[in-house]
Design a protein around this motif. Structure first.
Motif, PDB file in Angstrom:
ATOM      1  N   ARG A 488      10.241  -7.522  -1.149  1.00 56.70           N
ATOM      2  CA  ARG A 488      10.466  -6.642  -2.297  1.00 56.70           C
ATOM      3  C   ARG A 488       9.744  -5.304  -2.172  1.00 56.70           C
ATOM      4  N   ASN A 489       8.903  -5.194  -1.149  1.00 57.54           N
ATOM      5  CA  ASN A 489       8.273  -3.890  -0.920  1.00 57.54           C
ATOM      6  C   ASN A 489       9.232  -2.916  -0.251  1.00 57.54           C
ATOM      7  N   LYS A 518       6.845   0.180   0.160  1.00 59.32           N
ATOM      8  CA  LYS A 518       5.670   0.244  -0.718  1.00 59.32           C
ATOM      9  C   LYS A 518       4.548  -0.651  -0.172  1.00 59.32           C
ATOM     10  N   ASN A 519       3.335  -0.316  -0.585  1.00 58.89           N
ATOM     11  CA  ASN A 519       2.154  -1.158  -0.324  1.00 58.89           C
ATOM     12  C   ASN A 519       1.879  -1.430   1.154  1.00 58.89           C
ATOM     13  N   GLN A 520       2.238  -0.505   2.001  1.00 60.89           N
ATOM     14  CA  GLN A 520       1.994  -0.692   3.428  1.00 60.89           C
ATOM     15  C   GLN A 520       1.047   0.399   3.935  1.00 60.89           C
ATOM     16  N   ILE A 522      -2.527   2.857   3.054  1.00 61.01           N
ATOM     17  CA  ILE A 522      -3.690   3.207   2.217  1.00 61.01           C
ATOM     18  C   ILE A 522      -4.130   4.602   2.656  1.00 61.01           C
ATOM     19  N   LYS A 523      -4.251   5.467   1.662  1.00 57.90           N
ATOM     20  CA  LYS A 523      -4.617   6.845   1.976  1.00 57.90           C
ATOM     21  C   LYS A 523      -6.016   7.126   1.401  1.00 57.90           C
ATOM     22  N   TYR A 529      -4.372   4.489   6.655  1.00 57.38           N
ATOM     23  CA  TYR A 529      -4.322   3.127   7.206  1.00 57.38           C
ATOM     24  C   TYR A 529      -2.899   2.640   7.009  1.00 57.38           C
ATOM     25  N   LYS A 633      -1.162  -8.483  11.549  1.00 57.64           N
ATOM     26  CA  LYS A 633      -1.982  -8.194  10.369  1.00 57.64           C
ATOM     27  C   LYS A 633      -2.750  -6.883  10.508  1.00 57.64           C
ATOM     28  N   GLU A 634      -3.058  -6.509  11.748  1.00 59.94           N
ATOM     29  CA  GLU A 634      -3.965  -5.379  11.964  1.00 59.94           C
ATOM     30  C   GLU A 634      -3.353  -4.036  11.582  1.00 59.94           C
ATOM     31  N   TYR A 635      -4.207  -3.147  11.100  1.00 64.59           N
ATOM     32  CA  TYR A 635      -3.761  -1.818  10.649  1.00 64.59           C
ATOM     33  C   TYR A 635      -4.048  -0.751  11.707  1.00 64.59           C
TER      34      TYR A 635
END
Lengths: 641, 655
Positions: A488-489, A518-520, A522-523, A529, A633-635
């Motif tokens: 749903r993102n 969405k939600n992927q 981070i600023k 990220y 999982k890693e950013y």
């Protein structure tokens, strides 16, 4: 008197201890009943006046014990074409043996067991069941049941594991001097087998017995291959019988099996005159042979629905081509026969071919004659010095393509009075392919993605079939769910695709779509990220690796996904996760980031080199899943310059 | 001899389960197919539908013969197949009795009837039920499907046929339909249409009463999330009774038999009279025992006494009917002022629209000095003042117990629970970044409707795990805190998506005081909360809020009201110990205040640097139980935002 009707304390203790020892070997599963003994005895009868002169009586006797205060043991006897349960006796009281002198036939219940009782497949296989109700821990009852096969050829095997643990399992054959038969052990290495051959007195019968001790039930898991791949069993080959000093073949050689199949084909009355109007219309405007072959093959795929009615001999004898053509439905034999007849009317050398799909172990594959060798029929076309295999049940498949389920299998092909055996080719790993290219851009703090997804080979065929059979009005919503995998993102706003009921078979299936993610991301004031692992799940990797049986993934395939992220102006890459690579003969994986000044690219490739993942690679499977999980999982980190 | 042949034929026809001659069956089939042969235009908007029902006719016949009553349904459908999915769907029919089934095809403007015997699979072992395969079916064909269903019952002085609810929309859109009821003279029907469905018309023909309904242009029926079909899909409800003349008894009086056909709702006067029948059973043993026990508790307040009456009677394990009798006797004995309320749930359309008497619930409203206490029997854990959500806000009728002769009913609205503070969670969270483990200790309190729901789930879960238990067994064996702990622990594991609960303890079962919460603590460890980013970590903080229901992405618009259970408010307080050497960065992403017509969301995060503690407050509420179609957009946004919050991530940066 007590000794006769019950069991002595000494016996009880010994059996109870054996039961406890056996159960300790399988402490993960729970049982309410157990068998202390299970004996199958096969005896054979000859009546030369009958069309099927050799018949078989299988007598099963067993002793079931409860493991708690109450228990119910249900014995299932599986009947098939020309076979039925005849007698059924059981102990009248708890801890009492069957008194065969006074025993009365008892009721049992039979139900159809075909896998698609409400679907498009119908056969007359039945499960006949009889339950024993037990009371008092370790108490027992006995059951005796006979099962009559009116034709020996339908008896092909006996599987060793039962539904519950068994202390002692015996399979006996009372082989009369007039019968020649072989018993072939399959998947038995882990069993301690005691085989004995004994001559019985003046009748010259030979008693062959196989004794197995401490048998635990087999595992039946989701995504499993067919039972014959891994479950221990005995395969039977009934070769010939003697009558009045003459030898008559049963299934001694593959030729005998072919002769019977061929005889069934002779019984089919194909009215080719009735097919002519259909054929004329089908090949209208098709000038070359190839065009005409494709027209026939595709018309059958698109117009004849797969509906199987495998009852009785129709499980083996094809329906007439004109009937299938008129009714617009048929099973694999019916549609293959229709293809054969139409192609022959075009002057081509088309024949029928029997084949076992991957559901059947490769140990069969016509290594010996048995009806268990095959479960499918296709059409073999000899054209331009090559054999082409046409499987009209594979809707939307291209001419010259083979479904994975029959690749590498041996086909038994019509050849007049004799037969041909041919091994079908095996395609390379990347024949069935899913390619995805996603371009991700950061626009005003939002990730905007443009994706292109391409399907080829069997991946495309399956998807096309799914869309073809989906209600028109629901296709768009199903496609969104399919492309986002329920994530749903991903907010999809546009989809363009060439998926339709009329997709040409030689085109790739392509989806172009745009969505916001969405939600992927981070600023922070100085950093970004981002995780680029957001595309759909790989369904095969969702399967739990803590399993006991080989993992069936249906067909070899490769996933080739590339996700590109345009580095926003003023940023540079600061950190990217390390690549993950894994290779085994059954699967391989390669996940890695690469980048330049403008772009970061995540390449993800998973290939399944085999249609199963075998038990010996389960450890690697598990490790690979963990490593891949960690990588996903890693950013990534981008710093402001 | 003729008599003998007749007897044999009769026996044979009954042995094979047939009560009607083939001529009669053929006659019904003919009438059905005749009516479907008209032209029917498909609206342009349905050209993309998988199939369209061009016409549907259903005839329900209630027939009385010398010894039996028969209920016969003759259904005829004319369906146009518009895609391959529908061709597949109508290629096979299963478990069909060939003698009660007909198929016709209209193909290229040619109508032909299929020979049922030739398309049935002959080898099936069932003597009557066959599988059928329809040959030569293609897109564009029109298929006519007819089947007859016969139910036969032995004739008695009175017979009650099961209640039926019939939706007027189906899997495919429908152009037109005609539904008829043909009743022989001793049959009576209670029937009513709902949700804008057309009402039945009636006429009489040769001692038969005939009702009919004509309907057209119905969209396909699509059950959707949160939908209760009975609240808004056009439908009708009916129940048929057979009454032999002169033998009318209580049950059937409810349907006003003198009118034969009753298209109006229940007669409440008769409902009130039925209370009188209950009072005849006054002196049962539980009443005497309970009365004696309660009399000894002479110091308790009036309100506590009402509560005790409720719990004592319920614990006596009486049926619902006996519960009402016993409670009423005790209320009378202790001279309480109370009203008897009759109501029906939202999915029955409310009290004015209830067709089936059996669906009406009784409640007591005990009038104390400053407040009222409502008593209702719904499930094992329901306490006083706890009314099933489907009855809240519903119109009901009340009458005074003391004046049985007073038949005047006054209407009343059943109150609703206050939704505030229904679920309160306090989570204490410790993080081990080395092992990527997040240990959660949760203290949870449930009040009001939420408390009842949880207790009911525990009960239902225990019953499903132990199917041989009776409700009485459950009361006896499972209502011990230690056993409830185990059951609840297992259930919690299911709620937490299979994550095993490490410690679980019930603090309060809240059995006797409705103001107390059901309260427990549980702890579990999550290993999917953190993702590395070089030396930093990204925390999926939203996951700690729990699972959020979502609405199908395609459901942005909705045209009908939606019943969503009960209003509720969740309050979560998370205390998270952040590992030393890390600091949360993007806290501004976790500040949300949102409110609209149907609910609200509040999210706030604060980091206490000295204690290295992150304090998160997450509150969400749904303030209504019925979402009107105009409110759907608000509801969708609220749910979408709540889900979005569960996806939010917090960066823990290495200092």
């Amino acid at each position: 008197m007590l000794f006769i009707i019950g069991i002595s304390n000494g016996q009880k203790t010994s059996i109870n201890e054996s039961i406890d020892t056996l159960l300790a070997l399988d402490s993960n599963r729970h049982y309410s009943t157990i068998l202390s003994s299970h004996e199958e005895t096969y005896s054979f009868l000859l009546d030369a006046t009958k069309e099927s002169p050799v018949t078989v009586v299988k007598a099963t006797s067993l002793k079931a014990h409860t493991l708690s205060h109450y228990g119910r043991y249900t014995h299932f006897e599986y009947t098939t074409v020309g076979s039925e349960v005849q007698k059924c006796y059981s102990s009248l009281k708890m801890n009492q043996a069957i008194d065969y002198l006074t025993a009365q036939n008892e009721p049992y219940y039979c139900n159809k067991i075909n896998q698609e009782a409400y679907g498009i497949f119908d056969a007359d296989n039945e499960a006949c069941e009889k339950s024993l109700f037990l009371q008092g821990k370790y108490s027992f009852k006995e059951l005796y049941m006979t099962h009559h096969y009116t034709d020996v050829k339908y008896l092909t095997s006996s599987y060793i594991p039962l539904d519950v643990p068994c202390l002692s399992r015996t399979i006996k054959f009372i082989i009369p001097p007039w019968l020649k038969m072989d018993v072939i052990p399959m998947n038995l290495p882990s069993y301690d087998v005691l085989k004995k051959d004994t001559l019985i007195g003046q009748t010259h019968h030979t008693l062959v017995s196989y004794q197995f001790n401490n048998i635990l039930p087999a595992y039946y898991e989701d995504n499993s291959v067919g039972s014959s791949h891994y479950i221990p069993h005995l395969a039977f080959v009934f070769k010939s019988y003697m009558y009045q000093k003459e030898k008559y073949p049963l299934f001694e050689k593959i030729q005998d099996q072919y002769n019977w199949y061929s005889m069934l084909l002779d019984q089919v009355n194909n009215d080719t005159l009735a097919l002519r109007p259909y054929l004329t219309k089908i090949i209208e405007g098709k000038s070359t042979e190839k065009e005409q072959i494709e027209a026939v093959f595709y018309w059958i795929q698109d117009n004849i629905r797969y509906v199987a009615m495998e009852n009785g001999i129709k499980g083996f004898r094809p329906a007439a081509a004109d009937k299938v053509c008129h009714d617009k439905y048929g099973d694999c034999k019916g549609v293959s026969n229709l293809a054969k007849q139409m192609l022959r009317m075009l002057g081509l050398d088309a024949r029928l071919a029997w084949i076992g799909t991957h559901h059947i172990s490769a140990d069969y594959n016509y290594n010996f004659p048995s009806l268990a060798n095959d479960n499918h029929m296709i059409c073999a076309l000899r054209w331009k010095n090559q054999i082409y295999y046409l499987d009209p049940t594979e809707n939307h498949i291209q001419f010259g393509e083979l479904a994975s389920r029959i690749q590498g299998r041996v086909a038994l092909i019509e050849n007049g009075d004799t037969y041909l055996l041919d091994t079908l080719p095996v395609y390379p790993d990347d024949h069935n392919r899913e390619i995805e290219n996603i371009n991700v851009q950061l626009k005003k703090d939002t990730l905007s993605c443009i994706g292109i997804k391409e399907y080829s080979g069997e991946s495309k065929t399956l998807l096309n079939r799914f869309l073809f059979e989906t209600e028109k009005s629901k296709i768009q919503s199903h496609l969104i769910s399919f492309l986002t995998d329920g994530n749903r993102n991903m907010k999809v706003d546009t989809i363009y695709h060439n998926a339709s009921n009329h997709l040409s078979r030689d085109e790739k299936m392509v989806f172009n779509y745009h969505y916001l993610l969405k939600n992927q991301l981070i600023k922070t004031p100085n950093q970004l990220y981002i995780n680029l692992n957001f595309d759909g799940k790989i369904p095969e990797l969702e399967i739990d690796s803590t399993r006991k049986t080989p993992l069936n993934i249906d067909f070899k395939k490769s996933y080739d996904h590339k996700i590109s992220f345009t580095i926003p102006k003023g940023y540079e890459i600061s950190y990217a996760p390390r690549a993950v690579t894994y290779y085994t003969p059954d699967f391989s994986i390669n996940y890695a980031y690469t980048w330049n000044e403008n772009q970061i690219i995540l390449n993800k490739k998973i290939t399944f080199h085999h249609f199963i993942v075998r038990n010996q690679y389960f450890n690697e499977w598990s490790l690979m899943k963990d490593k891949r999980g960690d990588f996903c999982k890693e950013y990534l980190i981008l710093n402001k310059k | 001899m003729k008599y003998l042949v007749g007897v044999i034929l009769y026996v044979v026809s009954n042995t094979i389960g047939y009560s009607f001659s083939q001529t009669q069956l053929n006659d019904w089939f003919e009438k059905g197919i005749y009516s479907t042969k008209n032209q029917h235009e498909i609206p342009t908007s349905w050209q993309d539908a998988s199939a369209v029902i061009l016409y549907k006719q259903v005839q329900h016949h209630y027939v009385e013969t010398q010894q039996k009553c028969h209920y016969v349904t003759v259904t005829s459908r004319k369906i146009k197949l518009q895609d391959y999915a529908s061709v597949i769907r109508f290629t096979t029919f299963h478990h069909v009795d060939p003698r009660l089934f007909r198929l016709h095809i209209l193909k290229n403007n040619t109508f032909h009837t299929l020979n049922i015997d030739s398309i049935a699979i002959a080898e099936t072992k069932s003597p009557t039920l066959k599988k059928m395969v329809v040959p030569d079916l293609a897109i564009g064909d029109i298929i006519f499907i007819q089947h007859i269903k016969v139910t036969t019952r032995r004739k008695e002085s009175q017979l009650t046929f099961p209640p039926h609810i019939h939706l007027l929309s189906y899997q495919y859109p429908l152009v037109a339909q005609h539904i008829e009821y043909h009743l022989d003279k001793n049959f009576y029907i209670n029937i009513k249409s709902f949700n804008q469905a057309p009402q039945f018309s009636t006429y009489q023909e040769n001692e038969k009463y005939i009702l009919y309904l004509k309907d057209s242009l119905r969209s396909a029926f699509e059950p959707l999330l949160f939908d209760n079909i009975y609240t808004h899909y056009p439908l009708y409800k009916e129940q048929v009774y057979f009454l032999k003349k002169g033998k009318i008894k209580h049950t059937c009086e409810l349907i006003e038999p003198e009118k034969h056909i009753n298209t109006s709702p229940i007669n409440y006067q008769t409902a009130q009279n039925s209370f009188k029948n209950y009072t005849k059973k006054l002196n049962r043993l539980p009443f005497r025992v309970i009365k004696k026990e309660l009399r000894q508790l002479h110091l308790i307040s009036r309100k506590e006494l009402v509560y005790l009456i409720h719990y004592k009677v319920k614990n006596a394990s009486l049926s619902e009917r006996d519960y009402y009798t016993q409670v009423r006797l005790l209320l009378n004995y202790f001279k309480f002022d109370y009203d008897i309320i009759i109501a029906s749930p939202v999915y029955e359309g409310g009290i004015d629209e209830t067709v089936f008497f059996s669906r009406i619930k009784w409640l007591y409203k005990v009038n104390l000095k400053n407040e009222s206490v409502w008593l209702m029997h719904a499930h094992e854990f329901q306490g006083p003042n706890e009314i099933d959500a489907s009855f809240q806000q519903m119109k009901a009728y009340k009458f005074k117990h003391s004046d049985a002769s007073n038949t005047e009913l006054t209407s009343i609205e059943i109150p609703t629970f206050h939704y505030k503070n229904q679920i309160q969670e306090s989570l204490h969270i410790d993080i081990n970044l080395k092992t990527n483990q997040t240990k959660v200790v949760k203290e949870k309190k449930c009040f009001g409707e939420a408390r009842e729901q949880y207790k009911y789930y525990d009960y239902a879960y225990a019953m499903s795990r132990h199917p041989k238990l009776t409700p009485e067994d459950y009361q006896e064996k499972f209502e011990q805190p230690i056993i409830v702990d185990k059951v609840h622990e297992e259930e919690t594991k299911v709620i937490n998506s299979g994550i095993p609960t490490e410690n679980h303890k019930i603090i309060s079962l809240a059995q006797t005081n409705y103001q107390e919460p059901l309260e427990w603590t549980e702890s579990y460890t999550l290993n999917h909360v953190f993702s590395p980013a070089n030396k930093n970590f990204v925390m999926s903080l939203g996951l700690l809020f729990g699972v959020q229901n979502t609405i199908d992405l395609n459901l942005i618009k909705k045209f009908k009201q939606t019943y969503i259970g009960y209003p509720k408010e969740y309050k979560q307080l998370l205390n998270i110990n952040i590992p030393k050497g890390y600091t949360p960065v993007n806290l501004e992403d976790f500040t949300i205040t949102f409110e609209n017509n149907v609910g609200s969301i509040y999210l706030n995060v604060k980091f206490d640097e000295t204690k290295q503690k992150l304090v998160v407050i997450f509150n969400k509420s749904l303030s209504v139980s019925i979402i009107q179609s105009t409110q759907w957009k608000d509801f969708y946004h609220l749910m979408d935002l709540a889900f979005d919050i569960t996806q939010k991530k917090l960066l823990l940066q290495k200092i």
